[in-house]
Design an enzyme around this catalytic site. Structure first.
Site, PDB file in Angstrom:
ATOM      1  N   GLY A  25      50.688  48.395  42.147  1.00 42.69           N
ATOM      2  CA  GLY A  25      51.376  47.217  41.635  1.00 42.69           C
ATOM      3  C   GLY A  25      52.772  47.134  42.236  1.00 42.69           C
ATOM      4  O   GLY A  25      53.205  48.030  42.971  1.00 42.69           O
ATOM      5  N   ASP A  26      53.443  46.031  41.958  1.00 40.22           N
ATOM      6  CA  ASP A  26      54.833  45.836  42.417  1.00 40.22           C
ATOM      7  C   ASP A  26      54.967  45.899  43.934  1.00 40.22           C
ATOM      8  O   ASP A  26      56.000  46.315  44.458  1.00 40.22           O
ATOM      9  CB  ASP A  26      55.764  46.876  41.760  1.00 40.22           C
ATOM     10  CG  ASP A  26      55.577  46.910  40.262  1.00 40.22           C
ATOM     11  OD1 ASP A  26      55.536  45.835  39.668  1.00 40.22           O
ATOM     12  OD2 ASP A  26      55.450  48.009  39.695  1.00 40.22           O
ATOM     13  N   GLU A  27      53.952  45.465  44.645  1.00 41.02           N
ATOM     14  CA  GLU A  27      54.010  45.486  46.113  1.00 41.02           C
ATOM     15  C   GLU A  27      54.582  44.193  46.673  1.00 41.02           C
ATOM     16  O   GLU A  27      54.820  44.091  47.880  1.00 41.02           O
ATOM     17  CB  GLU A  27      52.599  45.680  46.716  1.00 41.02           C
ATOM     18  CG  GLU A  27      51.851  46.909  46.253  1.00 41.02           C
ATOM     19  CD  GLU A  27      50.887  46.574  45.132  1.00 41.02           C
ATOM     20  OE1 GLU A  27      51.034  45.502  44.502  1.00 41.02           O
ATOM     21  OE2 GLU A  27      49.982  47.384  44.870  1.00 41.02           O
ATOM     22  N   LYS A  29      53.072  40.983  45.624  1.00 38.70           N
ATOM     23  CA  LYS A  29      51.950  40.034  45.698  1.00 38.70           C
ATOM     24  C   LYS A  29      52.414  38.617  45.371  1.00 38.70           C
ATOM     25  O   LYS A  29      51.960  37.654  45.980  1.00 38.70           O
ATOM     26  CB  LYS A  29      50.840  40.435  44.718  1.00 38.70           C
ATOM     27  CG  LYS A  29      50.182  41.748  45.035  1.00 38.70           C
ATOM     28  CD  LYS A  29      49.121  42.104  44.001  1.00 38.70           C
ATOM     29  CE  LYS A  29      49.660  42.458  42.638  1.00 38.70           C
ATOM     30  NZ  LYS A  29      50.479  43.671  42.587  1.00 38.70           N
ATOM     31  N   GLY A  30      53.298  38.510  44.386  1.00 42.62           N
ATOM     32  CA  GLY A  30      53.793  37.198  43.952  1.00 42.62           C
ATOM     33  C   GLY A  30      54.424  36.441  45.107  1.00 42.62           C
ATOM     34  O   GLY A  30      54.174  35.256  45.301  1.00 42.62           O
ATOM     35  N   GLY A  55      53.981  41.820  36.076  1.00 41.94           N
ATOM     36  CA  GLY A  55      55.187  41.002  36.178  1.00 41.94           C
ATOM     37  C   GLY A  55      55.374  40.592  37.623  1.00 41.94           C
ATOM     38  O   GLY A  55      55.577  41.440  38.480  1.00 41.94           O
ATOM     39  N   HIS A  56      55.237  39.322  37.897  1.00 41.55           N
ATOM     40  CA  HIS A  56      55.382  38.840  39.271  1.00 41.55           C
ATOM     41  C   HIS A  56      56.736  38.165  39.435  1.00 41.55           C
ATOM     42  O   HIS A  56      57.040  37.200  38.742  1.00 41.55           O
ATOM     43  CB  HIS A  56      54.264  37.851  39.624  1.00 41.55           C
ATOM     44  CG  HIS A  56      52.949  38.520  39.844  1.00 41.55           C
ATOM     45  ND1 HIS A  56      51.810  37.842  40.163  1.00 41.55           N
ATOM     46  CD2 HIS A  56      52.610  39.820  39.817  1.00 41.55           C
ATOM     47  CE1 HIS A  56      50.810  38.706  40.304  1.00 41.55           C
ATOM     48  NE2 HIS A  56      51.275  39.912  40.093  1.00 41.55           N
ATOM     49  N   ARG A 151      32.185  44.501  22.779  1.00 42.31           N
ATOM     50  CA  ARG A 151      31.705  43.246  22.203  1.00 42.31           C
ATOM     51  C   ARG A 151      32.300  42.935  20.833  1.00 42.31           C
ATOM     52  O   ARG A 151      31.669  42.356  19.969  1.00 42.31           O
ATOM     53  CB  ARG A 151      30.167  43.237  22.173  1.00 42.31           C
ATOM     54  CG  ARG A 151      29.588  43.196  23.581  1.00 42.31           C
ATOM     55  CD  ARG A 151      28.203  43.701  23.663  1.00 42.31           C
ATOM     56  NE  ARG A 151      28.145  45.114  23.356  1.00 42.31           N
ATOM     57  CZ  ARG A 151      27.030  45.819  23.273  1.00 42.31           C
ATOM     58  NH1 ARG A 151      25.882  45.239  23.447  1.00 42.31           N
ATOM     59  NH2 ARG A 151      27.072  47.102  23.009  1.00 42.31           N
ATOM     60  N   GLN A 187      48.476  44.280  39.380  1.00 44.76           N
ATOM     61  CA  GLN A 187      48.455  45.734  39.629  1.00 44.76           C
ATOM     62  C   GLN A 187      47.945  46.040  41.044  1.00 44.76           C
ATOM     63  O   GLN A 187      48.161  45.224  41.922  1.00 44.76           O
ATOM     64  CB  GLN A 187      47.635  46.463  38.547  1.00 44.76           C
ATOM     65  CG  GLN A 187      48.272  46.436  37.163  1.00 44.76           C
ATOM     66  CD  GLN A 187      47.860  45.245  36.331  1.00 44.76           C
ATOM     67  OE1 GLN A 187      46.725  44.848  36.328  1.00 44.76           O
ATOM     68  NE2 GLN A 187      48.796  44.650  35.615  1.00 44.76           N
ATOM     69  N   THR A 261      58.883  46.026  32.017  1.00 41.66           N
ATOM     70  CA  THR A 261      59.413  46.974  31.035  1.00 41.66           C
ATOM     71  C   THR A 261      60.830  47.455  31.358  1.00 41.66           C
ATOM     72  O   THR A 261      61.462  48.095  30.520  1.00 41.66           O
ATOM     73  CB  THR A 261      58.520  48.233  30.979  1.00 41.66           C
ATOM     74  OG1 THR A 261      58.478  48.804  32.301  1.00 41.66           O
ATOM     75  CG2 THR A 261      57.104  47.901  30.549  1.00 41.66           C
ATOM     76  N   ARG A 265      60.951  52.869  38.430  1.00 41.41           N
ATOM     77  CA  ARG A 265      59.684  53.191  39.087  1.00 41.41           C
ATOM     78  C   ARG A 265      59.848  54.501  39.855  1.00 41.41           C
ATOM     79  O   ARG A 265      60.857  54.694  40.533  1.00 41.41           O
ATOM     80  CB  ARG A 265      59.316  52.073  40.070  1.00 41.41           C
ATOM     81  CG  ARG A 265      59.050  50.757  39.373  1.00 41.41           C
ATOM     82  CD  ARG A 265      58.780  49.643  40.363  1.00 41.41           C
ATOM     83  NE  ARG A 265      58.597  48.374  39.666  1.00 41.41           N
ATOM     84  CZ  ARG A 265      59.026  47.188  40.114  1.00 41.41           C
ATOM     85  NH1 ARG A 265      59.645  47.102  41.277  1.00 41.41           N
ATOM     86  NH2 ARG A 265      58.819  46.093  39.421  1.00 41.41           N
TER      87      ARG A 265
HETATM   88  P1  IMP Z   1      48.590  49.213  31.146  1.00 40.22           P
HETATM   89  O1  IMP Z   1      48.042  48.330  32.209  1.00 40.22           O
HETATM   90  O2  IMP Z   1      49.749  48.582  30.414  1.00 40.22           O
HETATM   91  O3  IMP Z   1      47.547  49.739  30.239  1.00 40.22           O
HETATM   92  O4  IMP Z   1      49.227  50.501  31.874  1.00 40.22           O
HETATM   93  C1  IMP Z   1      48.435  51.419  32.601  1.00 40.22           C
HETATM   94  C2  IMP Z   1      49.178  51.900  33.831  1.00 40.22           C
HETATM   95  O5  IMP Z   1      49.337  50.814  34.735  1.00 40.22           O
HETATM   96  C3  IMP Z   1      50.607  52.391  33.552  1.00 40.22           C
HETATM   97  O6  IMP Z   1      50.896  53.417  34.455  1.00 40.22           O
HETATM   98  C4  IMP Z   1      51.450  51.156  33.833  1.00 40.22           C
HETATM   99  O7  IMP Z   1      52.783  51.463  34.161  1.00 40.22           O
HETATM  100  C5  IMP Z   1      50.711  50.593  35.020  1.00 40.22           C
HETATM  101  N1  IMP Z   1      50.888  49.138  35.201  1.00 40.22           N
HETATM  102  C6  IMP Z   1      50.307  48.152  34.523  1.00 40.22           C
HETATM  103  N2  IMP Z   1      50.682  46.967  35.003  1.00 40.22           N
HETATM  104  C7  IMP Z   1      51.514  47.203  36.021  1.00 40.22           C
HETATM  105  C8  IMP Z   1      52.211  46.355  36.941  1.00 40.22           C
HETATM  106  O8  IMP Z   1      52.117  45.143  36.933  1.00 40.22           O
HETATM  107  N3  IMP Z   1      52.988  46.982  37.865  1.00 40.22           N
HETATM  108  C9  IMP Z   1      53.080  48.336  37.917  1.00 40.22           C
HETATM  109  N4  IMP Z   1      52.451  49.161  37.097  1.00 40.22           N
HETATM  110  C10 IMP Z   1      51.656  48.592  36.148  1.00 40.22           C
HETATM  111 MG    MG Z   2      55.110  43.898  38.937  1.00 43.16          MG
END
Ligand code: IMP
Ligand code: MG
Length: 344
Positions: A25-27, A29-30, A55-56, A151, A187, A261, A265
């Site tokens: 994630g956070d690469e 993409k947005g 979060g984009h 379900r 992600q 959050t 990172r």
């Molecule tokens: P969850 O998706 O909130 O259940 O988190 C599971 C794992 O994915 C954790 O390590 C989160 O920090 C990570 N994660 C979930 N969404 C993102 C994202 O958009 N960017 C980066 N890490 C993510």
């Molecule tokens: Mg992000």
């Protein structure tokens, strides 16, 4: 047999491009999605997985927007759909609609939710707040998907306040004259429920296959844009951050703090082994490697090979670093390097 006057079924003529994360994630993409939408090629933009854990960050006409649920198509008047592979938090959805409106974006008749997407309830949120093992974003993602698969879940189509936004994805994609959809993943491969480092994963499918689950036939896929960064970052409970000052520098120069959050990172050098794997599994046609400017500012050019071996490779300059990446990855790939938060 009664003489039923039914229309003959035609083969699907749908076209789909997919944008997905190759790392954690956070690469960026947005940014890529936003850039591709400028072509005016697309009739739809689809978020295919995840919830408001994503979060984009998007820069549109000089303004910064952070979206969690709503796909970037909305910035260009393209129908933007939260697909059946997603889970939706109602409060967050309406908050985001308002933020976009306040930012001058026309959301009227542009934002939709698939009737078979699932709802993240307050119970899911409360449960996820107690997670300490995975380091989730505490947005109720895991519990919402668990209830979907057991379900016990609640589908968006059954929720009264969403009535104006609900669509049937089959009708939308397959009973319209021309559908060209840009699929926007959340992600990345390293967090994928099946391919990531389980259990340190998210609960959805972040792969190209995950996009297909949203009513997209495999033949429709034209391009798969795989997005990576010049270095890897990860947010969550497992240890990932390299030891030494250069990793802290990477974090501060790259401003690596979560869009959802605010958490710092963890940082490490780009892992070529997992990058190669992510490219293969996702059938990537185009790779975009973002944030090269961060390494330039650090004045350090390194790569890793394999998380386990921790073999770091050091390069004398940007050129040789890029050359190595190009040589390492399949020749058929289009590879682009980006060094701007607003452009590719
Ligand atoms: P969850 O998706 O909130 O259940 O988190 C599971 C794992 O994915 C954790 O390590 C989160 O920090 C990570 N994660 C979930 N969404 C993102 C994202 O958009 N960017 C980066 N890490 C993510
Ligand atoms: Mg992000």
């Amino acid at each position: 047999m009664s003489n039923v006057n039914r229309k003959k079924e035609e083969a699907s003529t749908m076209i789909a491009d997919i944008v997905l994360g190759l790392s954690y994630g956070d690469e960026g993409k947005g940014k890529v999605t936003h850039h591709l939408l400028k072509s005016g090629d697309y009739t739809h933009c689809l978020r295919f997985n995840g919830g408001c854990n994503a979060g984009h960050t998007i820069y549109h006409e000089g303004k910064k927007f952070v979206t969690h649920h709503i796909p970037a198509g909305v910035f260009f008047g393209v129908k933007s759909i939260i697909g059946p592979g997603c889970v939706v938090n109602l409060d967050q959805f309406f908050k985001e609609l308002n933020e976009l409106k306040e930012g001058g974006i026309d959301v009227e008749d542009k934002v939709f939710i698939a009737q078979n997407a699932h709802i993240i309830t307050s119970r899911h949120m409360a449960e996820d707040r107690n997670d300490y093992q995975i380091g989730t974003t505490k947005q109720g993602n895991g519990p919402a998907y668990r209830d979907k698969y057991s379900r016990q879940g609640e589908r968006a189509g059954t929720v009264k306040v969403l009535e104006d936004y609900i669509i049937d994805i089959f009708t939308e994609f397959h009973e319209n004259e021309e559908t060209v959809v840009l699929c926007e993943g959340a992600q990345g491969f390293g967090l994928d429920i099946d391919w990531g480092d389980y259990p340190f994963v998210t609960s959805s499918h972040c792969t190209a296959a995950g996009a297909l689950l949203n009513g997209i036939p495999p033949q429709a896929v034209r391009k798969v844009y795989g997005i990576a960064k010049a270095y890897d970052t990860y947010v969550g409970a497992k240890a990932f951050h390299g030891k030494g000052r250069e990793y802290d520098l990477m974090q501060s120069v790259g401003k690596e703090f979560g869009a959802t959050t605010g958490r710092p990172r963890q940082c490490n050098w780009l892992d070529m082994k997992s990058l190669g794997k992510a490219i293969k599994v996702n059938g990537v046609t185009d790779v975009i490697i973002n944030k090269v400017d961060v390494l330039r500012e650090m004045g350090l050019w390194r790569l890793r090979y394999s998380t386990d071996d921790r073999i770091n490779m050091t390069f004398g300059n940007e050129q040789s670093w890029k050359q190595y990446i190009k040589k390492f990855l399949p020749e058929s790939l289009t590879i682009q390097f980006s060094d701007s938060p607003e452009r590719i």
